[in-house]
Scaffold this motif. Structure first.
Motif, PDB file in Angstrom:
ATOM      1  N   TYR A  84      34.699  29.969  16.617  1.00  0.00           N
ATOM      2  CA  TYR A  84      35.154  29.455  17.897  1.00  0.00           C
ATOM      3  C   TYR A  84      36.678  29.551  18.019  1.00  0.00           C
ATOM      4  O   TYR A  84      37.366  29.181  17.063  1.00  0.00           O
TER       5      TYR A  84
ATOM      6  N   ARG B  25      38.271  34.173  14.625  1.00  0.00           N
ATOM      7  CA  ARG B  25      39.185  33.037  14.496  1.00  0.00           C
ATOM      8  C   ARG B  25      39.979  33.065  13.178  1.00  0.00           C
ATOM      9  O   ARG B  25      41.183  32.853  13.149  1.00  0.00           O
TER      10      ARG B  25
ATOM     11  N   THR C 184      42.622  35.763  13.242  1.00  0.00           N
ATOM     12  CA  THR C 184      43.701  35.394  14.160  1.00  0.00           C
ATOM     13  C   THR C 184      44.684  34.471  13.455  1.00  0.00           C
ATOM     14  O   THR C 184      45.901  34.624  13.569  1.00  0.00           O
TER      15      THR C 184
END
Ligand code: WT7
Length: 513
Positions: A229, A234, A237
């Motif tokens: 999420y 994720r 990132t």
């Protein structure tokens, strides 16, 4: 700090039920500073499980948060604590203070829900908001002087009889070992950025989110959320954003992330990475290769760290840059650790071979006892093979002397890195209103590693069907936690019983026998 003003003193137990927020780390360190024994319970456990753990260690103070978002799901942490405290009260034990971090106000949910005010019911005289008391507490607090062998914390782990075991770690040895393994296994250098994705509710979170990195003054990432999420990239990132140098996660997460297109990894700059860690279960060679090639660009060392709640820190692991890697091998012992492979009769297997993985010498962070149950400590870990610490795992040694952990050899299974016992789940089934009898075993699962496969015998007119299946799954979620939900429940018109006609739950004794 505030705990001290609530009468918490050296040796008292403090129960903690927290999401991955800074206050979780602060609470643990605050307990350590005043000599209180923290007993943190993973916030995915049900109120039944939490109550059982509070009662076992008689924690009069509890620290929690009002709630947390996990992806799109709201976890009502304080509500679960309320239920647990009610269950404790029914057994005659009252939690005196419950400190609640008002967390939901600080975050916006994925759906855009923002709690502007505190919405959690508070019980007058018992519940207090962290934000109301901590700012008023003195900023200086003289540390409690501790002996090396004084308890630092306890952490429950599953036992094969079903009743969780309160593994107790002590101040000097644990901290020394956490600090040393962190430094050498991750090759942490000043100014590096380190990230361990584990929840603070597990030993990995204790040793390699809190104590190990902080004892080395490491800069670390603390992440509240899931790998999926708001998007399935994720993790990458975050690695890119904070230029993470050491990244530590579990094979179950790697396998889940491998399913998505490679581009989700490739589009991020992961060149800061130097060491990639794996922990919690054996890592299969496919996952290892994906981690090595796609995430590490064939430039990073992979450290497959084998250890347990009981061992406090890494006991088998390659050392980055020093150990030639083999995909899936936990390789060699850490400094001072002496692994031995034994056959069923307790004879040592030298050279190549496969057997029970035991250790012939203690190391600084080996647990010292099971809270309030030293007999169980001895029978569980030291009785089957006298003179050795028995891990409950099997391992192979190859021709080059590398060790490969093959998995549990007792009634335990490892679902996405969460250790649980089949008996724990079975005893839940046996207490259903339908008077069902259950038998659970473990099945391999492509992502979770292992999952629960259960056989159910129904009696008392219960019809085996969708409705019953749903109720049984729900029951396991409530009694243990959502992560324990069985994947398969099969109808079994009859199940074998022991000679005395008992459901085998009562007959099993300890692990490793
Ligand atoms: C069990 C301990 C150690 C922190 C997380 C789990 C399995 C752990 C590995 C590994 C193969 C592993 C074992 C062990 N395990 N790491 N690198 N390779 N198996 O702590 O909940 O106490 O579970 O996890 O079966 O006994 P835990």
């Amino acid at each position: 700090m505030c705990s001290k003003s609530r009468g918490v003193k050296k040796g008292d137990r403090v129960a903690v039920y927290m999401p991955m927020v800074l206050e979780a780390v602060i609470t643990l360190l605050a307990c350590a500073r005043i000599g209180a024994i923290h007993s943190l319970v993973f916030a995915g456990f049900s109120s039944d499980s939490f109550a059982e753990r509070i009662l076992d260690c008689e924690a009069r103070v509890l620290v929690t948060a009002d709630g947390a978002w996990r992806g799109e799901k709201l976890l009502q942490l304080k509500y679960i604590c309320d239920q647990a405290m009610i269950k404790c009260a029914q057994k005659g034990f009252n939690v005196e203070t419950c400190v609640v971090v008002s967390h939901l106000k600080r975050v916006t949910s994925p759906q855009g829900i923002h709690y502007k005010s505190n919405q959690t019911p508070m019980t007058e005289g018992r519940d207090v908001y962290w934000q109301d008391i901590v700012p008023q507490a003195s900023t200086s607090c003289y540390p409690e002087w501790m002996e090396a062998e004084d308890p630092l914390f306890m952490l429950y782990t599953s036992g094969s009889t079903g009743k969780p075991k309160g593994v107790l770690h002590t101040t000097g040895g644990y901290l020394l070992y956490a600090a040393t393994t962190f430094k050498y296994v991750f090759d942490y250098k000043p100014n590096d950025v380190y990230w361990c994705t584990a929840d603070v509710g597990w030993i990995t979170g204790h040793t390699y989110v809190v104590y190990g990195p902080l004892a080395n003054a490491a800069t670390s990432v603390l992440y509240e959320g899931t790998p999926f999420y708001p998007d399935n990239d994720r993790f990458w990132t975050i690695v890119d954003k904070y230029k993470v140098n050491q990244f530590y996660t579990a094979p179950t997460a790697i396998r889940a992330l491998m399913k998505f297109e490679d581009d989700l990894v490739k589009k991020h700059d992961l060149s800061s990475l130097k060491v990639l860690g794996s922990v919690g279960e054996p890592i299969n060679p496919e996952a290892w290769m994906w981690y090595y090639k796609l995430v590490g660009h064939e430039k990073c060392s992979i450290v497959d760290t084998f250890w347990q709640t009981e061992t406090g820190g890494h006991v088998l692991t390659p050392l980055p840059g020093a150990t030639p890697m083999k995909p899936g091998a936990a390789a060699f012992p850490f400094f001072g650790v002496q692994p031995v492979l034994l056959d069923e009769s307790g004879r040592e297997i030298k050279g190549e071979g496969e057997g029970y993985l035991v250790f012939s010498r203690p190391w600084p962070s080996l647990m010292r006892t099971l809270y309030n149950n030293h007999d169980r400590y001895e029978t569980t870990y030291f009785t089957k093979f006298p003179g050795y610490y028995c891990t409950g795992d099997g391992a192979k040694r190859d021709a080059d002397g590398y060790l490969w952990v093959t998995g549990r050899v007792d009634d335990m299974l490892n679902v996405s890195g969460h250790l649980m016992s089949t008996t724990e789940v079975e005893s839940g089934f046996n207490r259903t209103p339908f008077n069902s009898r259950g038998c659970c075993c473990c099945q391999t699962h492509p992502i979770k590693g292992e999952c629960l496969y259960c056989f159910i015998t129904t009696t008392d007119h219960a019809v085996f069907g969708e409705k019953l299946l749903k109720e049984l799954k729900q029951l396991v979620r409530e009694r243990i936690g959502p992560f324990a939900q069985p994947d398969v429940i099969q109808n079994a018109p009859a199940l074998p019983k022991t000679r005395s006609g008992k459901n085998h739950e009562e007959d099993i004794e300890e692990d490793c026998r």
